[in-house]
Design a protein around this motif. Structure first.
Motif, PDB file in Angstrom:
ATOM      1  N   LYS A 118       0.743  -1.244   0.016  1.00 19.56           N
ATOM      2  CA  LYS A 118       0.105  -0.024   0.032  1.00 19.56           C
ATOM      3  C   LYS A 118       1.061   1.234   0.034  1.00 19.56           C
ATOM      4  O   LYS A 118       1.781   1.330   0.616  1.00 19.56           O
ATOM      5  CB  LYS A 118      -0.853  -0.066   1.293  1.00 19.56           C
ATOM      6  CG  LYS A 118      -1.896  -1.138   1.241  1.00 19.56           C
ATOM      7  CD  LYS A 118      -2.861  -0.781   2.320  1.00 19.56           C
ATOM      8  CE  LYS A 118      -2.349  -1.383   3.856  1.00 19.56           C
ATOM      9  NZ  LYS A 118      -3.558  -1.487   4.724  1.00 19.56           N
ATOM     10  N   ALA A 119       0.417   2.250  -0.859  1.00 19.77           N
ATOM     11  CA  ALA A 119       1.247   3.508  -0.493  1.00 19.77           C
ATOM     12  C   ALA A 119       0.177   4.772  -0.509  1.00 19.77           C
ATOM     13  O   ALA A 119      -1.004   4.543  -0.988  1.00 19.77           O
ATOM     14  CB  ALA A 119       1.977   3.711  -1.872  1.00 19.77           C
ATOM     15  N   ASN A 120       0.649   5.473  -0.035  1.00 19.19           N
ATOM     16  CA  ASN A 120      -0.205   7.036   0.585  1.00 19.19           C
ATOM     17  C   ASN A 120       0.544   8.024   0.370  1.00 19.19           C
ATOM     18  O   ASN A 120       1.302   8.067   0.977  1.00 19.19           O
ATOM     19  CB  ASN A 120      -0.997   6.472   1.885  1.00 19.19           C
ATOM     20  CG  ASN A 120      -2.085   7.444   2.192  1.00 19.19           C
ATOM     21  OD1 ASN A 120      -2.137   8.373   1.614  1.00 19.19           O
ATOM     22  ND2 ASN A 120      -2.533   7.150   3.621  1.00 19.19           N
ATOM     23  N   ALA A 121       0.152   9.088  -0.180  1.00 14.15           N
ATOM     24  CA  ALA A 121       0.913  10.230  -0.485  1.00 14.15           C
ATOM     25  C   ALA A 121      -0.023  11.580  -0.306  1.00 14.15           C
ATOM     26  O   ALA A 121      -0.929  11.472  -0.964  1.00 14.15           O
ATOM     27  CB  ALA A 121       1.766  10.543  -1.679  1.00 14.15           C
ATOM     28  N   GLN A 122       0.441  12.538   0.214  1.00 14.40           N
ATOM     29  CA  GLN A 122      -0.186  13.680   0.220  1.00 14.40           C
ATOM     30  C   GLN A 122       0.829  14.604  -0.078  1.00 14.40           C
ATOM     31  O   GLN A 122       1.880  14.952   0.567  1.00 14.40           O
ATOM     32  CB  GLN A 122      -0.665  14.276   1.599  1.00 14.40           C
ATOM     33  CG  GLN A 122      -1.815  13.828   1.973  1.00 14.40           C
ATOM     34  CD  GLN A 122      -1.706  12.657   3.050  1.00 14.40           C
ATOM     35  OE1 GLN A 122      -0.876  12.947   4.080  1.00 14.40           O
ATOM     36  NE2 GLN A 122      -2.587  11.654   2.958  1.00 14.40           N
ATOM     37  N   LEU A 123       0.557  15.453  -1.575  1.00 16.56           N
ATOM     38  CA  LEU A 123       1.569  16.027  -2.289  1.00 16.56           C
ATOM     39  C   LEU A 123       1.256  17.543  -2.338  1.00 16.56           C
ATOM     40  O   LEU A 123      -0.032  17.611  -2.897  1.00 16.56           O
ATOM     41  CB  LEU A 123       2.139  15.503  -3.646  1.00 16.56           C
ATOM     42  CG  LEU A 123       2.192  14.263  -3.378  1.00 16.56           C
ATOM     43  CD1 LEU A 123       2.318  13.665  -4.824  1.00 16.56           C
ATOM     44  CD2 LEU A 123       3.499  13.802  -2.818  1.00 16.56           C
TER      45      LEU A 123
END
Lengths: 72, 313
Positions: B136-141
């Motif tokens: 799983k990958a989660n990003a807030q850019l």
């Protein structure tokens, strides 16, 4: 004053020689990984949503292009 | 034919004995324990009942499915947003934004992306590599430098255990493990290390679950003790209570709430020891049309938040 100045130049000269040695393998790796993470961040920032849309538009049954924009 | 009959006759008694185990609980088969729920979802039932996503102002969500797997979502939110302030009073600034989202949901791969009008992108990826291994990958850019966050999780699911390893930016590493110990009880632990803030922590958790109730407890060396209890009174009503204590900062919060899941609506309400009551109603007006009312009244801080919204699709 003169001794201070000479100390300063010695320090700078010393640092200069050390600086060329400091670009060791670990430093290079760290620099490259930072550069790669920066590029990956920009690519993900601009490209993730277009990627999801492209993947979605190519699944079966293929939706039409106008369905992306129309509210129906 | 003769070869087929013996397996049939042996399969049926085993089924009957299995149902006898689960219904009468005479003897637990320690080799066949159920797989526990993931560590981060330990307090799932209590969180669902006691912490609905309350909001203030108007919320409009429209989800349009183009395909079985692909859908687009448009969301408009208008209302005051709280900004953190040093003083005791809350400072609110009216904001309005539009969020566009694209979701691709496959049995093996899930991609969810959201982009806001100020350029923030929220991306989530869940990829089932095999039956047991999930990435799983989660990003807030954001466009602001040094304000983006990303996290990768690698989950491995065994027969009666789950383990997870996570890496995030800012040298954040974590690992967690949860194991079913009996038919109803599962125990787990986690460690994390945050390089940037030079913090590390270790925590333990336990979860006891039956058909009618769920009790969980979690302790961490950051000083948090969290206990929760959810009782399913009937299939429409459940009651939940939650107790959180921080022994380092001497901060205590207890809350009690209810969750009514009825045919046309879902009503959740809770009251807190901080003098805060919350209520959240989701009413199904029609197929695919949901009306949402949210209220959060904080008597101590004199902060009153009311919100209404509509969800289509």
């Amino acid at each position: 004053m003169a001794s201070k100045v000479s100390l300063k130049t010695k320090g700078k000269g010393g640092k200069g020689s050390k600086g060329s040695d400091e670009k060791s393998a670990a430093q290079c790796l760290k620099d490259w990984s930072t550069w790669a993470m920066k590029k990956a961040k920009v690519v993900t920032h601009y490209g993730f949503i277009p990627l999801v849309i492209v993947i979605g538009m190519n699944t079966e049954p293929k939706p039409q292009l106008y369905q992306l924009l129309s509210p129906v | 034919m003769a070869g087929l009959v013996p397996p049939g006759t042996t399969a049926v008694p085993a089924d009957v004995s299995h149902t006898a185990h689960t219904k009468h609980d005479e003897k637990t088969d320690y080799m066949n324990l159920p797989c526990p729920i993931p560590y981060e979802e330990l307090h799932r039932e209590a969180l669902m009942s006691l912490k609905p996503e309350t909001f203030e102002g108007l919320r409009f969500d429209f989800t349009k499915g183009l395909n079985q797997k692909f859908s687009l979502s448009h969301s408009v939110v208008m209302g005051p947003t709280e900004i953190p302030s040093q003083s005791a009073e809350t400072i609110k600034i009216p904001t309005a934004h539009y969020e566009f989202g694209a979701n691709f949901i496959d049995p093996n791969l899930m991609l969810i992306g959201r982009v806001l009008t100020d350029g923030r992108v929220n991306a989530r990826v869940k990829w089932d590599l095999t039956d047991n291994l999930t990435v799983k990958a989660n990003a807030q850019l954001t466009n602001e430098p040094h304000m983006s966050h990303g996290m990768f999780n690698f989950d491995y699911k065994g027969k009666d255990f789950r383990s997870q390893f996570q890496m995030g930016n800012g040298a954040l590493f974590g690992a967690s493990y949860i194991q079913s110990v009996t038919q109803h009880l599962s125990l787990g632990g986690e460690v994390f290390w945050a390089g940037q803030h030079r913090k590390s922590g270790i925590g333990y958790a336990a979860r006891y679950e039956t058909d009618k109730m769920v009790a969980t407890g979690q302790v961490a060396n950051t000083g948090i003790v969290a206990l929760s209890y959810v009782q399913k009174v009937s299939d429409k009503v459940s009651l939940a209570s939650d107790f959180m204590y921080n022994y380092l900062s001497r901060d205590v919060t207890a809350s009690v709430g209810y969750d009514y899941i009825l045919r046309q609506c879902r009503l959740r309400g809770k009251i807190d020891s901080n003098g805060c009551t919350t209520s959240y109603l989701e009413e199904r007006l029609n197929m695919g049309l949901n009306f949402i009312l949210s209220a959060e009244i904080d008597h101590r801080k004199k902060d009153y938040k009311f919100g209404f919204g509509l969800t289509v699709g």
